[in-house]
Design an enzyme around this catalytic site. Sequence first.
Site, PDB file in Angstrom:
ATOM      1  N   ASP A   1      19.343  36.370  -6.865  1.00  0.00           N
ATOM      2  CA  ASP A   1      20.143  37.305  -7.662  1.00  0.00           C
ATOM      3  C   ASP A   1      21.317  37.814  -6.818  1.00  0.00           C
ATOM      4  OD1 ASP A   1      18.199  37.042  -9.607  1.00  0.00           O
ATOM      5  OD2 ASP A   1      17.103  38.822  -8.943  1.00  0.00           O
TER       6      ASP A   1
HETATM    7  N1  URA Z   1      12.868  36.984  -7.372  1.00  0.00           N
HETATM    8  C1  URA Z   1      13.764  37.844  -7.891  1.00  0.00           C
HETATM    9  O1  URA Z   1      13.414  38.691  -8.694  1.00  0.00           O
HETATM   10  N2  URA Z   1      15.053  37.742  -7.506  1.00  0.00           N
HETATM   11  C2  URA Z   1      15.494  36.854  -6.601  1.00  0.00           C
HETATM   12  O2  URA Z   1      16.684  36.826  -6.266  1.00  0.00           O
HETATM   13  C3  URA Z   1      14.547  35.964  -6.055  1.00  0.00           C
HETATM   14  C4  URA Z   1      13.239  36.046  -6.454  1.00  0.00           C
END
Ligand code: URA
Length: 237
Positions: A103
């Site tokens: 993310d």
């Molecule tokens: N899980 C998440 O919620 N976000 C990420 O960026 C990676 C794994």
Amino acid sequence: MQLERILHSQGFGSRKLCRALVRSGRISVSGQPIDDPFSDFATTGLVFGVDGETWQFRDQAYLLLNKPAGYECSRQPQFHPSVFALFPDAIANRGVQCVGRLDQDTTGLLLLSDDGQFIHTWSSGKKRIPKVYDAVVRHPVSDQLTAALLSGVQLHDEPAPIAAASCEQTGERSLRLTITEGKYHQVKRMIAAAGNRVDALHRSRVGGLALPDALAPGQWRWLEDADLAQLAGSDFD
Ligand code: URA
């Protein structure tokens, strides 16, 4: 391989552009200026210079980035700059993709490559590759939280509960967990489903490869054969 083709394969632009680059005297091979775009070189171990910067020929690109917060793992980012802006143009231009996505607000270990098979293997959930995350959470970590994550939580649109492969409390509001799938927002959704909320998330390891301490946020490096062997290490430790 002809120098023009070599430069093209390494992301320095179209064949025409690479030919012009060589003719304008900006390229060297093993320290010697070369102005004939059709001169032939063996690519194994080839070291060349572009405007004085040294590059090693790489058949395929395998890269590791310490992803900072505020970057999207997309070539067409919507709200934040792309992680590709953190790389030299030649790397971004040679068809490199993120191996799975983090993310925009997640930091840490991100693999990138232009090897389709590698991308598939390391981003697919089928191989059950352990990925280690450090999460800072909104409310104090309770034994119930870690127990729920270890026994499995039900996420929307998933047929069965998903469990962390391991989970340990690392502070009053922090925990480290290992997951072996790669579902969308998986860690945040798992922690939300267990009654807490992620405020910050950092990936510290994928397979047998840990994020090197020396690599500051925003820095990247090539993965060498030894790193790839470590990544694939059978015991992942
Ligand atoms: N899980 C998440 O919620 N976000 C990420 O960026 C990676 C794994």
